[in-house]
Design a protein around this motif. Sequence first.
Motif, PDB file in Angstrom:
ATOM      1  N   PHE A 232      -9.824  24.987  40.046  1.00 34.92           N
ATOM      2  CA  PHE A 232      -9.137  25.743  41.107  1.00 34.92           C
ATOM      3  C   PHE A 232      -9.644  25.354  42.489  1.00 34.92           C
ATOM      4  O   PHE A 232      -8.880  25.039  43.390  1.00 34.92           O
ATOM      5  N   ARG A 233     -10.976  25.406  42.669  1.00 35.99           N
ATOM      6  CA  ARG A 233     -11.532  25.175  44.001  1.00 35.99           C
ATOM      7  C   ARG A 233     -11.349  23.714  44.431  1.00 35.99           C
ATOM      8  O   ARG A 233     -11.096  23.434  45.605  1.00 35.99           O
ATOM      9  N   ALA A 234     -11.467  22.800  43.486  1.00 32.54           N
ATOM     10  CA  ALA A 234     -11.307  21.382  43.816  1.00 32.54           C
ATOM     11  C   ALA A 234      -9.874  21.081  44.251  1.00 32.54           C
ATOM     12  O   ALA A 234      -9.638  20.360  45.227  1.00 32.54           O
ATOM     13  N   ILE A 235      -8.897  21.652  43.540  1.00 31.90           N
ATOM     14  CA  ILE A 235      -7.484  21.447  43.892  1.00 31.90           C
ATOM     15  C   ILE A 235      -7.167  22.156  45.203  1.00 31.90           C
ATOM     16  O   ILE A 235      -6.401  21.652  46.034  1.00 31.90           O
ATOM     17  N   CYS A 236      -7.774  23.295  45.391  1.00 28.37           N
ATOM     18  CA  CYS A 236      -7.604  24.034  46.651  1.00 28.37           C
ATOM     19  C   CYS A 236      -8.090  23.185  47.829  1.00 28.37           C
ATOM     20  O   CYS A 236      -7.454  23.142  48.891  1.00 28.37           O
ATOM     21  N   SER A 237      -9.205  22.504  47.641  1.00 26.32           N
ATOM     22  CA  SER A 237      -9.751  21.642  48.681  1.00 26.32           C
ATOM     23  C   SER A 237      -8.798  20.499  49.010  1.00 26.32           C
ATOM     24  O   SER A 237      -8.657  20.105  50.175  1.00 26.32           O
ATOM     25  N   SER A 238      -8.127  19.965  48.000  1.00 23.01           N
ATOM     26  CA  SER A 238      -7.140  18.905  48.235  1.00 23.01           C
ATOM     27  C   SER A 238      -5.947  19.434  49.019  1.00 23.01           C
ATOM     28  O   SER A 238      -5.467  18.797  49.970  1.00 23.01           O
ATOM     29  N   LEU A 239      -5.454  20.608  48.634  1.00 21.93           N
ATOM     30  CA  LEU A 239      -4.318  21.203  49.347  1.00 21.93           C
ATOM     31  C   LEU A 239      -4.642  21.457  50.811  1.00 21.93           C
ATOM     32  O   LEU A 239      -3.759  21.387  51.677  1.00 21.93           O
ATOM     33  N   ASP A 240      -5.898  21.732  51.078  1.00 22.84           N
ATOM     34  CA  ASP A 240      -6.318  22.037  52.449  1.00 22.84           C
ATOM     35  C   ASP A 240      -6.132  20.842  53.388  1.00 22.84           C
ATOM     36  O   ASP A 240      -6.195  20.994  54.605  1.00 22.84           O
ATOM     37  N   LYS A 241      -5.881  19.673  52.810  1.00 22.79           N
ATOM     38  CA  LYS A 241      -5.704  18.465  53.622  1.00 22.79           C
ATOM     39  C   LYS A 241      -4.239  18.197  53.972  1.00 22.79           C
ATOM     40  O   LYS A 241      -3.923  17.178  54.601  1.00 22.79           O
ATOM     41  N   LEU A 242      -3.342  19.111  53.575  1.00 21.51           N
ATOM     42  CA  LEU A 242      -1.923  18.872  53.812  1.00 21.51           C
ATOM     43  C   LEU A 242      -1.544  18.875  55.284  1.00 21.51           C
ATOM     44  O   LEU A 242      -0.472  18.406  55.648  1.00 21.51           O
ATOM     45  N   ASP A 243      -2.415  19.412  56.139  1.00 20.90           N
ATOM     46  CA  ASP A 243      -2.116  19.351  57.571  1.00 20.90           C
ATOM     47  C   ASP A 243      -2.433  17.976  58.147  1.00 20.90           C
ATOM     48  O   ASP A 243      -1.995  17.647  59.258  1.00 20.90           O
ATOM     49  N   LYS A 244      -3.198  17.149  57.374  1.00 21.50           N
ATOM     50  CA  LYS A 244      -3.558  15.817  57.850  1.00 21.50           C
ATOM     51  C   LYS A 244      -2.930  14.709  56.996  1.00 21.50           C
ATOM     52  O   LYS A 244      -2.833  13.568  57.428  1.00 21.50           O
ATOM     53  N   MET A 245      -2.543  15.043  55.749  1.00 17.42           N
ATOM     54  CA  MET A 245      -2.021  14.045  54.813  1.00 17.42           C
ATOM     55  C   MET A 245      -0.653  14.489  54.290  1.00 17.42           C
ATOM     56  O   MET A 245      -0.335  15.672  54.287  1.00 17.42           O
ATOM     57  N   SER A 246       0.121  13.532  53.838  1.00 13.94           N
ATOM     58  CA  SER A 246       1.422  13.846  53.226  1.00 13.94           C
ATOM     59  C   SER A 246       1.201  14.411  51.822  1.00 13.94           C
ATOM     60  O   SER A 246       0.134  14.236  51.219  1.00 13.94           O
ATOM     61  N   TRP A 247       2.246  15.088  51.303  1.00 16.35           N
ATOM     62  CA  TRP A 247       2.144  15.614  49.940  1.00 16.35           C
ATOM     63  C   TRP A 247       1.908  14.471  48.944  1.00 16.35           C
ATOM     64  O   TRP A 247       1.151  14.623  47.982  1.00 16.35           O
ATOM     65  N   LYS A 248       2.516  13.307  49.204  1.00 18.42           N
ATOM     66  CA  LYS A 248       2.347  12.156  48.312  1.00 18.42           C
ATOM     67  C   LYS A 248       0.875  11.766  48.209  1.00 18.42           C
ATOM     68  O   LYS A 248       0.357  11.516  47.105  1.00 18.42           O
ATOM     69  N   ASP A 249       0.180  11.739  49.350  1.00 17.60           N
ATOM     70  CA  ASP A 249      -1.237  11.358  49.347  1.00 17.60           C
ATOM     71  C   ASP A 249      -2.103  12.439  48.713  1.00 17.60           C
ATOM     72  O   ASP A 249      -3.075  12.137  48.004  1.00 17.60           O
ATOM     73  N   VAL A 250      -1.764  13.703  48.974  1.00 18.78           N
ATOM     74  CA  VAL A 250      -2.524  14.807  48.380  1.00 18.78           C
ATOM     75  C   VAL A 250      -2.342  14.803  46.865  1.00 18.78           C
ATOM     76  O   VAL A 250      -3.301  14.988  46.101  1.00 18.78           O
ATOM     77  N   ARG A 251      -1.119  14.582  46.418  1.00 21.73           N
ATOM     78  CA  ARG A 251      -0.854  14.522  44.975  1.00 21.73           C
ATOM     79  C   ARG A 251      -1.659  13.391  44.339  1.00 21.73           C
ATOM     80  O   ARG A 251      -2.238  13.553  43.252  1.00 21.73           O
ATOM     81  N   HIS A 252      -1.699  12.248  45.031  1.00 26.75           N
ATOM     82  CA  HIS A 252      -2.452  11.099  44.517  1.00 26.75           C
ATOM     83  C   HIS A 252      -3.932  11.449  44.370  1.00 26.75           C
ATOM     84  O   HIS A 252      -4.572  11.081  43.370  1.00 26.75           O
ATOM     85  N   GLU A 253      -4.485  12.177  45.339  1.00 27.81           N
ATOM     86  CA  GLU A 253      -5.896  12.584  45.252  1.00 27.81           C
ATOM     87  C   GLU A 253      -6.117  13.522  44.077  1.00 27.81           C
ATOM     88  O   GLU A 253      -7.103  13.400  43.340  1.00 27.81           O
TER      89      GLU A 253
END
Length: 506
Positions: A232-253
């Motif tokens: 949960f927390r790790a995925i939450c941390s990835s979502l937190d980057k959506l203001d700087k990265m596209s959904w495609k890049d966040v999904r890839h991470e």
Amino acid sequence: MPQLGLRPRKAWAALLSQILWSPYTACTRAVSSHSQVAEAVLTSQLNPNQEKSDFIIKTPKGTRDLSPQQMVVREKILGMVVSCFKRHGAKGLDTPAFELKELLTEKYGEDSVLIYDLKDQGGELLSLRYDLTVPFARYLAMNKVKKMKRYHIGKVWRRESPTIAQGRYREFYQCDFDIAGQFDPMIPDAECLKIMCEILSGLQLGDFLIKVNDRRILDGMFAVCGVPESKFRAICSSLDKLDKMSWKDVRHEMVTKKSLAPEVADRIGDYVQRHGGVSLVEQLFQDSRLSQNKQVLEGLRDLKLLFEYLTLFGIAEKISFDLSLARGLDYYTGVIYEAVFLQTPNQAGEESLSMGSVAAGGRYDGLVGMFDPKGHRVPCVGLSIGVERIFSIVEQRMKVFGEKVRTTETQVFVATPQKNFLQERLKLIAELWDAGIKAELLYKNNPKLLTQLHYCENMGIPLVVIIGEQEMKEGIIKLRSVASKEEVTIKREHLVAEIQKRLSDS
């Protein structure tokens, strides 16, 4: 018993002196030798004629000096922020710049690696504070405070890659407002959002939007989408980057770096790309998957109530329910929010800046209980204003429009057109200072009048008082407006009252 041979008295004295003083003499020689070496090293370092090394004088990475002009702007912004906090009834609070390391660890999720640890110097492992929220929670638990509305302005330190152009530093100020205590749902949360709107509107830096979500909705969404609870927390941390990265890049991470199943990431993507107002809250109540999760329902009910209060405060149009908002910090438990400028003002050649969030916050009901030996909870909600990013925008605007800033608040300058009038100028300026008037003079015995007047123009000082031989004889003072160059003659005893009147009218 055999008789001992006796030494002469002087011999005994010499021997005793040698015994007593030899350690001191040796120590003195050692200190003297050490001092000579240190002096030689210092001399070699300071010798201007010696060839210099590659040493560069600069501030540490991610930090900066602030010029007097910058300090004026910063103090103005901070003054406005603090004024708003006080208007809402907050009390001031301060905490140490460093805390026990164990108090800060495991409070920030993946961001814990950004904490600055200090070298052990006295038996305690210490770290520089990462934010002002965890120290506030420690303060509440340590002092058994159950209710408090506080503000705190202070520096924090984060060991991240700085992006100076976007206002990201390793050392920076935070301006926090928090409400601690058990209250009816969403009333304190709505006030925090109102405060955000008041501050961002008052800055007049452009239109803004505050994104709102709830960690319970987020965790419930993860659960129904199939994210293992351990992630949960790790995925939450990835979502937190959506203001700087596209959904495609966040999904890839998520998939490649955090080993999330691709189909699970796609389900998350169906939700996190949705945003809206209270109507979206109503839609999610009808969602067949989300409506089966207890956490999601609790979060949606609170958000619906929150929007009712925001409408009463007249700010609902500034708020967007955004399912992509995550706020990666581990301690958030409920409503979370983040403010962004929709577009940084872009006029007269001004470049648009991508600043990210300029204010953020949320509810953290479990943090105080982590510090309490008995686990007693104190519900809390708060916000933080990103003053460094705001300051970067203001700085850019001033540069583009060529705005000048007064670096002092001097109101009156004491001048003379004649020589040997230093004593009279000192008497006069002391009289002004004692009356609470901000005044200056040149630190020269016999300055030229033109030099004095030019100084006033350059520094933006509005008034000049002029004293000379004629004025001394007649018991008068000349009062000159720097802007209009108009002069009036005033009796010496009426000078302070006249200056105070002019300053109050301006």
